[in-house]
Design a protein around this motif. Structure first.
Motif, PDB file in Angstrom:
ATOM      1  N   PHE A 203       0.566  86.744 -81.717  1.00 51.92           N
ATOM      2  CA  PHE A 203      -0.477  87.625 -82.237  1.00 51.92           C
ATOM      3  C   PHE A 203      -1.136  88.410 -81.114  1.00 51.92           C
ATOM      4  CE2 PHE A 203      -4.791  88.584 -83.693  1.00 51.92           C
ATOM      5  CZ  PHE A 203      -4.502  89.231 -84.886  1.00 51.92           C
ATOM      6  N   LEU A 204      -1.364  87.731 -79.986  1.00 56.34           N
ATOM      7  CA  LEU A 204      -1.998  88.381 -78.837  1.00 56.34           C
ATOM      8  C   LEU A 204      -1.130  89.533 -78.330  1.00 56.34           C
ATOM      9  CD1 LEU A 204      -4.388  88.258 -76.830  1.00 56.34           C
ATOM     10  CD2 LEU A 204      -2.968  86.792 -75.398  1.00 56.34           C
ATOM     11  N   ILE A 205       0.194  89.259 -78.231  1.00 53.19           N
ATOM     12  CA  ILE A 205       1.108  90.289 -77.730  1.00 53.19           C
ATOM     13  C   ILE A 205       1.141  91.483 -78.687  1.00 53.19           C
ATOM     14  CG2 ILE A 205       3.554  90.798 -77.268  1.00 53.19           C
ATOM     15  CD1 ILE A 205       3.715  87.795 -76.332  1.00 53.19           C
ATOM     16  N   TRP A 206       1.219  91.174 -79.987  1.00 55.05           N
ATOM     17  CA  TRP A 206       1.226  92.233 -80.995  1.00 55.05           C
ATOM     18  C   TRP A 206      -0.063  93.045 -80.909  1.00 55.05           C
ATOM     19  CZ3 TRP A 206      -0.897  91.823 -86.443  1.00 55.05           C
ATOM     20  CH2 TRP A 206      -0.636  92.996 -87.161  1.00 55.05           C
ATOM     21  N   SER A 207      -1.219  92.349 -80.669  1.00 57.60           N
ATOM     22  CA  SER A 207      -2.503  93.032 -80.565  1.00 57.60           C
ATOM     23  C   SER A 207      -2.467  94.077 -79.462  1.00 57.60           C
ATOM     24  CB  SER A 207      -3.622  92.036 -80.287  1.00 57.60           C
ATOM     25  OG  SER A 207      -3.671  91.072 -81.295  1.00 57.60           O
ATOM     26  N   PHE A 208      -1.898  93.691 -78.316  1.00 54.02           N
ATOM     27  CA  PHE A 208      -1.816  94.627 -77.194  1.00 54.02           C
ATOM     28  C   PHE A 208      -1.063  95.883 -77.589  1.00 54.02           C
ATOM     29  CE2 PHE A 208      -3.387  91.442 -74.296  1.00 54.02           C
ATOM     30  CZ  PHE A 208      -3.990  92.210 -73.324  1.00 54.02           C
ATOM     31  N   SER A 209       0.104  95.708 -78.287  1.00 54.21           N
ATOM     32  CA  SER A 209       0.907  96.881 -78.624  1.00 54.21           C
ATOM     33  C   SER A 209       0.230  97.688 -79.728  1.00 54.21           C
ATOM     34  CB  SER A 209       2.314  96.459 -79.029  1.00 54.21           C
ATOM     35  OG  SER A 209       2.284  95.874 -80.313  1.00 54.21           O
ATOM     36  N   ASN A 210      -0.485  96.964 -80.640  1.00 51.07           N
ATOM     37  CA  ASN A 210      -1.084  97.648 -81.780  1.00 51.07           C
ATOM     38  C   ASN A 210      -2.259  98.543 -81.399  1.00 51.07           C
ATOM     39  OD1 ASN A 210      -0.613  98.079 -84.453  1.00 51.07           O
ATOM     40  ND2 ASN A 210      -2.056  96.523 -85.170  1.00 51.07           N
ATOM     41  N   VAL A 211      -2.975  98.216 -80.327  1.00 56.69           N
ATOM     42  CA  VAL A 211      -4.112  99.057 -79.940  1.00 56.69           C
ATOM     43  C   VAL A 211      -3.672 100.233 -79.081  1.00 56.69           C
ATOM     44  CG1 VAL A 211      -5.828  97.218 -80.134  1.00 56.69           C
ATOM     45  CG2 VAL A 211      -4.683  97.611 -77.942  1.00 56.69           C
ATOM     46  N   GLY A 212      -2.374 100.348 -78.849  1.00 54.17           N
ATOM     47  CA  GLY A 212      -1.849 101.517 -78.148  1.00 54.17           C
ATOM     48  C   GLY A 212      -2.272 101.609 -76.702  1.00 54.17           C
ATOM     49  N   LEU A 213      -2.565 100.443 -76.110  1.00 49.77           N
ATOM     50  CA  LEU A 213      -2.951 100.449 -74.702  1.00 49.77           C
ATOM     51  C   LEU A 213      -1.687 100.261 -73.872  1.00 49.77           C
ATOM     52  CD1 LEU A 213      -5.607 100.248 -72.841  1.00 49.77           C
ATOM     53  CD2 LEU A 213      -5.038  97.835 -72.743  1.00 49.77           C
ATOM     54  N   SER A 214      -1.126 101.371 -73.421  1.00 52.57           N
ATOM     55  CA  SER A 214       0.096 101.216 -72.622  1.00 52.57           C
ATOM     56  C   SER A 214      -0.210 101.622 -71.192  1.00 52.57           C
ATOM     57  CB  SER A 214       1.220 102.082 -73.196  1.00 52.57           C
ATOM     58  OG  SER A 214       0.876 103.437 -73.011  1.00 52.57           O
ATOM     59  N   PHE A 215       0.619 101.157 -70.300  1.00 54.06           N
ATOM     60  CA  PHE A 215       0.381 101.379 -68.882  1.00 54.06           C
ATOM     61  C   PHE A 215       0.330 102.872 -68.558  1.00 54.06           C
ATOM     62  CE2 PHE A 215       1.893 101.610 -64.441  1.00 54.06           C
ATOM     63  CZ  PHE A 215       0.836 100.953 -63.870  1.00 54.06           C
TER      64      PHE A 215
ATOM     65  N   ARG B 273      -0.278 105.358 -70.430  1.00 54.60           N
ATOM     66  CA  ARG B 273      -1.441 106.044 -71.000  1.00 54.60           C
ATOM     67  C   ARG B 273      -2.668 105.873 -70.111  1.00 54.60           C
ATOM     68  NH1 ARG B 273      -2.452 106.239 -77.437  1.00 54.60           N
ATOM     69  NH2 ARG B 273      -4.315 107.447 -76.998  1.00 54.60           N
ATOM     70  N   VAL B 274      -2.856 104.629 -69.619  1.00 55.13           N
ATOM     71  CA  VAL B 274      -3.980 104.376 -68.731  1.00 55.13           C
ATOM     72  C   VAL B 274      -3.837 105.210 -67.472  1.00 55.13           C
ATOM     73  CG1 VAL B 274      -5.136 102.635 -67.324  1.00 55.13           C
ATOM     74  CG2 VAL B 274      -4.371 102.057 -69.636  1.00 55.13           C
ATOM     75  N   VAL B 275      -2.622 105.222 -66.925  1.00 55.03           N
ATOM     76  CA  VAL B 275      -2.393 105.968 -65.684  1.00 55.03           C
ATOM     77  C   VAL B 275      -2.649 107.456 -65.908  1.00 55.03           C
ATOM     78  CG1 VAL B 275      -0.636 106.683 -64.026  1.00 55.03           C
ATOM     79  CG2 VAL B 275      -0.787 104.291 -64.723  1.00 55.03           C
ATOM     80  N   ARG B 276      -2.164 107.966 -67.060  1.00 58.52           N
ATOM     81  CA  ARG B 276      -2.384 109.390 -67.358  1.00 58.52           C
ATOM     82  C   ARG B 276      -3.863 109.679 -67.566  1.00 58.52           C
ATOM     83  NH1 ARG B 276      -0.138 110.952 -72.266  1.00 58.52           N
ATOM     84  NH2 ARG B 276       1.318 109.202 -72.332  1.00 58.52           N
ATOM     85  N   GLY B 277      -4.615 108.651 -68.090  1.00 64.27           N
ATOM     86  CA  GLY B 277      -6.035 108.851 -68.386  1.00 64.27           C
ATOM     87  C   GLY B 277      -6.912 108.905 -67.144  1.00 64.27           C
ATOM     88  N   ILE B 278      -6.449 108.243 -66.084  1.00 62.03           N
ATOM     89  CA  ILE B 278      -7.309 108.126 -64.898  1.00 62.03           C
ATOM     90  C   ILE B 278      -7.700 109.488 -64.322  1.00 62.03           C
ATOM     91  CG2 ILE B 278      -7.356 107.348 -62.484  1.00 62.03           C
ATOM     92  CD1 ILE B 278      -5.971 104.791 -63.461  1.00 62.03           C
ATOM     93  N   PRO B 279      -6.760 110.424 -64.106  1.00 58.69           N
ATOM     94  CA  PRO B 279      -7.162 111.737 -63.578  1.00 58.69           C
ATOM     95  C   PRO B 279      -8.164 112.440 -64.493  1.00 58.69           C
ATOM     96  CG  PRO B 279      -4.779 111.492 -63.533  1.00 58.69           C
ATOM     97  CD  PRO B 279      -5.302 110.320 -64.295  1.00 58.69           C
ATOM     98  N   ALA B 280      -7.941 112.322 -65.806  1.00 58.84           N
ATOM     99  CA  ALA B 280      -8.857 112.969 -66.755  1.00 58.84           C
ATOM    100  C   ALA B 280     -10.272 112.406 -66.598  1.00 58.84           C
ATOM    101  CB  ALA B 280      -8.357 112.758 -68.176  1.00 58.84           C
ATOM    102  N   LEU B 281     -10.331 111.076 -66.445  1.00 57.75           N
ATOM    103  CA  LEU B 281     -11.622 110.418 -66.278  1.00 57.75           C
ATOM    104  C   LEU B 281     -12.317 110.939 -65.028  1.00 57.75           C
ATOM    105  CD1 LEU B 281     -13.174 108.196 -67.794  1.00 57.75           C
ATOM    106  CD2 LEU B 281     -12.323 106.590 -66.085  1.00 57.75           C
TER     107      LEU B 281
END
Ligand SMILES: Nc1ncnc2c1ncn2[C@@H]1O[C@H](COP(=O)(O)OP(=O)(O)OP(=O)(O)O)[C@@H](O)[C@H]1O
Ligand SMILES: [Mg+2]
Lengths: 282, 261
Positions: B26-38, B40-48
């Protein structure tokens, strides 16, 4: 009621009829009793703690209740103000049938009975004076009874007198938790005096105190009830306190009153062997 | 007995094992279900960083207006919190074991506290905005209800935990229930009551900032407008002002707590 014990003769030297000696005059009739208990019964589940208890106390008398651990002394004392509800029997105190009082009459009755516990039961964060003033809550209510700062002038004066009576007037504004065990117990006695009781019940007030403080507290209770003409019923596991600070001793065993005799006729040795449950007494 | 004879692992029973695996899945599925992928985070950092970059230097032009809103926010939190505490106390008495006059009353009081506590304050704010309209009044009511839930629970616990002896002694005198509560229970519970009240205030101040986002008054409205207009420099001023307010309140509350307890 006093005649319930017939096994006295082995214990006491000169008493054959259990009549109470009080201030030199003989009081034979129970009509003068400020308190009388008859046929009192109380069980906790299968444990029959009190089976058939009879005794009476007269105005101004100091009674000591003795018996082994767990024989029901505290249960008996608490029954007298219905902190424990007895299963059967009758209690008459100060002209009232205690077991049939409704809740407001019970409150009124309780306000006339002082209770001193093994623990002093003071509110530690409040001042000594405030704790003593709480004693008026039996006869008064409202914000002015909560704290000495709001209290009526006459209550503050009376509370100071009660504190003086236990020798702690100079501690009035100190926090209650800054006092020693013996001092705290004396404040508890002052709070009880503030109640203006007619009957005083004391359940091992000396139990958690060192010998000196214990003796002070018992002596104080005895002499105060003497001076003010209060009836006192106390429990103590210390033989010397039991004999010295009472007029009459009531021995409880197996749920009944085993003996009932004058304190001055009681030999310490006999009392000790009663505690040990030796056959000679039964 | 040597250490070799002591098994390193205890045998698990099958049910525990299956449950454990299910939780992990369930925990693993939760990670994929919230769309938090590596990536995406990396792409978000410059925007932040670009937003943070555009925030500086903070724009002080609207500072008086912002400080005024901040004051209103604090007042909203204060009034809501005080009202909440005032109502929480009697409800807590009714909900506390040994003080409640009747089991039915106790259950009703506890149910009320649970309801107020479990529904988030933002939801209360939405309800009150509809009921009394946009503005700080809705925020005050939301904070009040939330604090009844929070403080009510801790007040009741504090009053249940006090030593019973003094109460019994007063009951033996024939004291009234109110007398007993006010002269024995409350004085003993004061340290807990004060601590809970101060925590409520801190929580209320933090919460009141958010309430503006749904239109319940205060600085949250300013913040939302600034972001909506991409006015990141003004937003920076607001965020810093909020930060200072929250820190000040927490410091003051700590100091008070130390003093009183
Ligand atoms: N509320 C209660 N519920 C169940 N049993 C109780 C309760 N109160 C007292 N008892 C039992 O009743 C018996 C008598 O207790 P009580 O406290 O009256 O004895 P005591 O004579 O005062 O003893 P001690 O000398 O230790 O103070 C004990 O066995 C005790 O376990
Ligand atoms: Mg006892």
């Amino acid at each position: 009621m006093l005649a319930s014990s017939s096994s006295l003769s082995s214990l006491v030297t000169d008493v054959t009829v259990p009549i109470v000696q009080l201030n030199g005059e003989r009081m034979a009739d129970d009509n003068s009793a400020v308190l009388s208990v008859s046929g009192l019964r109380k069980s906790f589940g299968q444990r029959h703690v009190l089976r058939d208890v009879h005794f009476a106390g007269h105005r101004g008398e100091a009674l000591a209740l003795i018996g082994a651990n767990g024989c029901g002394k505290s249960t008996l004392l608490r029954s007298l103000v219905r902190l424990v509800e007895p299963d059967a029997g009758a209690i008459h105190a100060m002209g009232k049938a205690v077991l049939s009082l409704n809740s407001s009459d019970l409150k009124n009755y309780r306000s006339r009975v002082g209770f001193v516990f093994q623990k002093h039961n003071l509110v530690g964060r409040l001042s000594v004076l405030t704790n003593v003033i709480h004693g008026v809550q039996g006869r008064a209510s409202g914000m002015r009874t909560w704290c000495h700062a709001f209290a009526k002038k006459e209550w503050r004066e009376e509370a100071m007198q009660c504190l003086a009576a236990v020798g702690l007037a100079d501690r009035a504004l100190q926090r209650a938790d800054s006092l020693s065990g013996g001092q705290s117990q004396r404040v508890a006695i002052a709070r009880m005096l503030m109640q203006r009781p007619e009957l005083v019940l004391a359940d091992e007030p000396d139990a958690s105190l060192d010998p000196k403080a214990g003796e002070e507290v018992m002596g104080l209770l005895y002499s105060l009830s003497r001076d003010k003409g209060l009836t006192l019923i106390m429990i103590s596991h210390r033989v010397e306190h039991t004999i010295r600070f009472s007029d009459r001793i009531i021995g409880l065993a197996n749920g009944v009153v085993e003996f009932d005799c004058r304190s001055k006729d009681m030999e310490p040795q006999n009392l000790l062997s009663f505690f040990k449950g030796e056959a000679a007494l039964v | 007995m040597t250490s070799a004879s002591i098994p390193r692992w205890q045998r698990t029973n099958p049910v525990t094992f299956v449950l454990g695996v299910a939780c992990l899945a369930f925990l693993i599925w939760s990670f994929s279900n919230v769309g938090l992928s590596f990536e995406r985070v990396v792409r978000g950092i410059p925007a932040l960083f670009s937003i943070i970059d555009r925030m500086f230097p903070p724009d002080l032009e609207r500072l008086p207006q912002i400080l005024w809103s901040l004051l209103v926010t604090f007042q909203m939190a204060l009034v809501g919190c005080v009202l909440g505490l005032i109502f929480a106390f009697p409800i807590a008495v009714l909900a506390a074991d040994g003080l409640s006059p009747h089991p039915v009353v106790k259950h009703i009081a506890r149910g009320l506290i649970a309801l107020f506590r479990t529904v988030p304050d933002l939801v209360w704010a939405l309800l009150f905005v509809i009921a009394v309209g946009l503005g700080p009044a809705a925020g005050v009511m939301a904070i009040m209800v939330d604090k009844i839930g929070f403080a009510g629970r801790f007040f009741a616990e504090a009053m249940e935990e006090v030593e019973k002896g003094p109460q019994e002694a007063l009951a033996a005198i024939g004291a009234s229930r109110v007398g007993l509560i006010c002269s024995s229970v409350v004085p003993q519970a004061i340290p807990s009551l004060v601590a809970t009240s101060l925590f409520s205030l801190e929580k209320a101040v933090r919460g009141s900032v958010i309430l503006g986002l749904v239109g319940a008054g205060g600085i949250g409205v300013e913040l939302k407008v600034a972001f909506d207009l991409f006015d990141y420099q003004t937003a920076a001023t607001i965020v810093i002002a909020i930060f200072i307010l929250v820190v000040l309140v927490e410091q003051a509350s700590n100091a008070l707590r130390r003093k009183i307890i």
